[in-house]
Structure formats: C-alpha cells, structure tokens
Design a protein around this motif. Sequence first.
Motif, PDB file in Angstrom:
ATOM      1  N   THR A   1       0.825  -1.213   0.000  1.00 40.59           N
ATOM      2  CA  THR A   1       0.000   0.000   0.000  1.00 40.59           C
ATOM      3  C   THR A   1       0.857   1.261   0.000  1.00 40.59           C
ATOM      4  O   THR A   1       0.347   2.351  -0.226  1.00 40.59           O
TER       5      THR A   1
ATOM      6  N   ASP B   1      -9.558  -6.882  10.989  1.00 38.13           N
ATOM      7  CA  ASP B   1     -10.128  -8.235  10.936  1.00 38.13           C
ATOM      8  C   ASP B   1      -9.071  -9.279  11.245  1.00 38.13           C
ATOM      9  O   ASP B   1      -9.308 -10.228  12.008  1.00 38.13           O
TER      10      ASP B   1
ATOM     11  N   ASP C   1      -3.044   6.748  -1.226  1.00 41.41           N
ATOM     12  CA  ASP C   1      -4.489   6.831  -1.432  1.00 41.41           C
ATOM     13  C   ASP C   1      -5.184   6.558  -0.107  1.00 41.41           C
ATOM     14  O   ASP C   1      -5.158   5.433   0.410  1.00 41.41           O
TER      15      ASP C   1
ATOM     16  N   VAL D   1      -8.310   6.345   0.663  1.00 42.88           N
ATOM     17  CA  VAL D   1      -9.397   5.375   0.563  1.00 42.88           C
ATOM     18  C   VAL D   1      -8.835   3.955   0.596  1.00 42.88           C
ATOM     19  O   VAL D   1      -9.348   3.068   1.302  1.00 42.88           O
ATOM     20  N   GLU D   2      -7.777   3.712  -0.174  1.00 39.06           N
ATOM     21  CA  GLU D   2      -7.138   2.395  -0.184  1.00 39.06           C
ATOM     22  C   GLU D   2      -6.586   2.054   1.200  1.00 39.06           C
ATOM     23  O   GLU D   2      -6.710   0.913   1.668  1.00 39.06           O
TER      24      GLU D   2
ATOM     25  N   ASN E   1      -7.638   3.202   4.060  1.00 38.10           N
ATOM     26  CA  ASN E   1      -8.754   2.949   4.969  1.00 38.10           C
ATOM     27  C   ASN E   1      -9.265   1.520   4.817  1.00 38.10           C
ATOM     28  O   ASN E   1      -9.598   0.849   5.811  1.00 38.10           O
ATOM     29  N   CYS E   2      -9.325   1.033   3.602  1.00 36.75           N
ATOM     30  CA  CYS E   2      -9.701  -0.369   3.359  1.00 36.75           C
ATOM     31  C   CYS E   2      -8.673  -1.315   3.964  1.00 36.75           C
ATOM     32  O   CYS E   2      -9.023  -2.368   4.531  1.00 36.75           O
ATOM     33  N   LEU E   3      -7.389  -0.936   3.840  1.00 32.95           N
ATOM     34  CA  LEU E   3      -6.322  -1.745   4.432  1.00 32.95           C
ATOM     35  C   LEU E   3      -6.497  -1.833   5.944  1.00 32.95           C
ATOM     36  O   LEU E   3      -6.332  -2.916   6.532  1.00 32.95           O
ATOM     37  N   GLN E   4      -6.834  -0.721   6.572  1.00 34.65           N
ATOM     38  CA  GLN E   4      -7.018  -0.725   8.022  1.00 34.65           C
ATOM     39  C   GLN E   4      -8.151  -1.659   8.439  1.00 34.65           C
ATOM     40  O   GLN E   4      -8.052  -2.328   9.471  1.00 34.65           O
ATOM     41  N   SER E   5      -9.213  -1.717   7.671  1.00 34.42           N
ATOM     42  CA  SER E   5     -10.317  -2.635   7.967  1.00 34.42           C
ATOM     43  C   SER E   5      -9.856  -4.082   7.871  1.00 34.42           C
ATOM     44  O   SER E   5     -10.193  -4.924   8.725  1.00 34.42           O
ATOM     45  N   THR E   6      -9.063  -4.383   6.841  1.00 39.19           N
ATOM     46  CA  THR E   6      -8.524  -5.740   6.688  1.00 39.19           C
ATOM     47  C   THR E   6      -7.575  -6.067   7.831  1.00 39.19           C
ATOM     48  O   THR E   6      -7.603  -7.175   8.388  1.00 39.19           O
TER      49      THR E   6
END
Length: 382
Positions: free
Chosen positions: A275, A301, A288, A290-291, A293-298
């Motif tokens: 990233t 989890d 990015d 947005v990218e 932020n998606c990484l943080q969610s992954t």
Amino acid sequence: MDFGSLDTQDLLVWRESSKENMWDETGRIERLCEWAVDLGVDALISLFLSFDPLLQNTHRMTSKAGLVTFETMHAGFWHNYFPGETRIQLDLSRLISFYDTQLVPSLVPIRVGQERWDHRVGNISRYDRSIVKSKLEADLTSPPIRSSGIDWQSLLHVLVDRFADRLELTHYLLTFPAAEPADIINFANKTQIQLRTMLAPYLLLPAAPSDPTDEAALDWTVPMYKSCATSHASFTESELDGMTESEAFVLRAVRGTNREICRVLTKMWAAGVYTGIDIKQNTKEVLDAVEINCLQSTWLDDLNGLMGWLDWSVRVKCDPGCSPELMNNRQEMCFLPTWPFGFPLEGFPVTGLPYEVVITPDPNKWVRSHPRCIPRFEPFAF
C-alpha cells in the motif's frame, strides 16, 4: 454444573458432571480426599480466589482457610498475573491437558465452531475419561521421571512478553476514530511501524517485493516468516528425544502459536508495504487514503482473529481501569467473576457475613465472564 466450572473435579469423583452435585462441596472434597489418599498425595491446592491449601492425612482433609471474605479475594488478586503464586511450581513435564488432541480426541469434533467459553470437559467420552484418569493416577504414583530440563514456563511466556503489549497497541491504533485523510494515513503509518517493529529481528535485508504491483506475490516474505516462526522453539533431535509426552505436547503448542502469530503479522506487514506506507520501502509515490482505509479494515479483521484465537489472560482486565482514589467512600478493584461470586445464586442465599453483599446475576456476564470494577469497601456489590 451447567457451565463447566466443576467438570474436571466432578469427573474425578463422580465420573460425570451433574447439576445435582453443584452445591455438594463437602461430598466433593471428601471424595477427592479418598481418591488422593490412595495415591499418596499429601495435599491439594484450591485455585479458588486465594490458593488455599487443603491439607490431608489418611483420615480426612481440612481447609486451612476460614470464611472467604472480600479481603481474601483481594489477597488472591496478588497472584493474578505472571509469575502467579511462586510457591507452587507446576511440573509441565507431566502436564495433562484436555486440549491434547492425541490424549482426548473425543472433545475435538465437539469444539468445532465453538468459542472457548463453550468448551466443556464434561462432553468427554467414557473411554477418554478413563484414559485421562489412568494417566493422572500413573503420573502421581510413578517415581520422578527424567525430562529434558527445559524451562517450559519461561518459553511459554516469552511469546507473551514479546508480542502481547504491541498487539494491544496495534489494536488501539486500528480502532482509534479517524475521518480526515491525513489522520487515516497518520494512524496507518503508526500501525505499520508497530508491525515492522514486531518483525524487526527477522527482517532480512533483501526482503522486498520484486514487483510492487503484484500484491498476491508473497514469496519474498517466506524467509522472514520462517525465521520468525522458528525463533523460539528450535530444538535439536537429541533434545527432542529426551522429552516426555507432555513436553512434546507443550512444544507443539509453542510452535503452533509462534507460527500463527508470525503468519498474521507477516501478512499484515506485507499488505502495508504494497500500500506504500512502509517507512523503509516506499512502493508508491502518492498515498491513497481510501485504499489505506480499506487496508485498516482488513488489518483489524486479521488482528481481531489473531487476538481472539490467542485468548491471552493479559487481556483480561478492566477497561477503562478502576479508580484507585477514594471518592464517595468508594475505591475500586478489578474483579473477574469467579465461581461462586458473581454467578447466579438462586436458592442459595449468602448468609453469615458481617456486612451487606449485593449480588445481581446477569446471564450475559457470567456465561461469558467479563472483568468489572467493584468496590473495595462495604457495602460490596457484584
């Protein structure tokens, strides 16, 4: 008992776990004494709150502890964390565990899909129960055995020392609310630094992706993963030959835990590299939000899965912490509901105490016990 707190004791003395015997403490300890005396056991240690010694002779067993008071509970809290009660030294070279899949295979399929709260020793098959009891009795009556001499307690705890605090800090960074792009990137950078720090002893200089755009390629992380996964449990064949069955079980547990921690951390760190937020490997010129932020969610989890799987006791604490100050005649201590305090007591009133005790059973709190702050001075409440 319905929730398993007494399963092991009751299987030893009554061969089954039954709700009818829940309150028969006298019968339970008398039967345990009869069983233990025949095996030459000098004493049993009660793990109830304050590690009371139950001394026995050939005729009876008696408890040296008097009335279990709240001060007794407080004294027991001194041993809540490692190294615990140091006057009691566990012989892990003869450990018997109901999580030993080779010793107790009947419990394996029953645990599938269950949370650890729901695991019940009482679900054991009759055959496995007899095997476990025979092994326990053989260990108690056999002469001292020759073991490897490895300090298993220290080896087990080194993983906790190395990873527990940083895993919790990483979890905090991933759950801290951030909405602005600059804040999202800032916290992601801090998270990546923690991941790199945990893996730093195993990071090899050439560990970098050959193609920064191929996020599915993780072959470049394999040497680092292997170094991490074998760092605490590498033994020679001669050392393995000198281990008891119990020591081999502990070793499998250490290796399995070490591998899973390193697998998840390596995966998370590599995702951060791709990233573009790793301080040593800037794979992207423009970040990015947005990218990321998606990484943080992954990441979250992955980390929740790991920490839930580890289920380390160091995470069992009151959050936020209890107040140490005396305010409104109330100073608090952190308490994890332990049988019988904090459990439902319908039909079994608390009497004979020189102060008021307020017990408010909550099924959601005693089935899945959570630590909470309770007052240190009367009136007490659970």
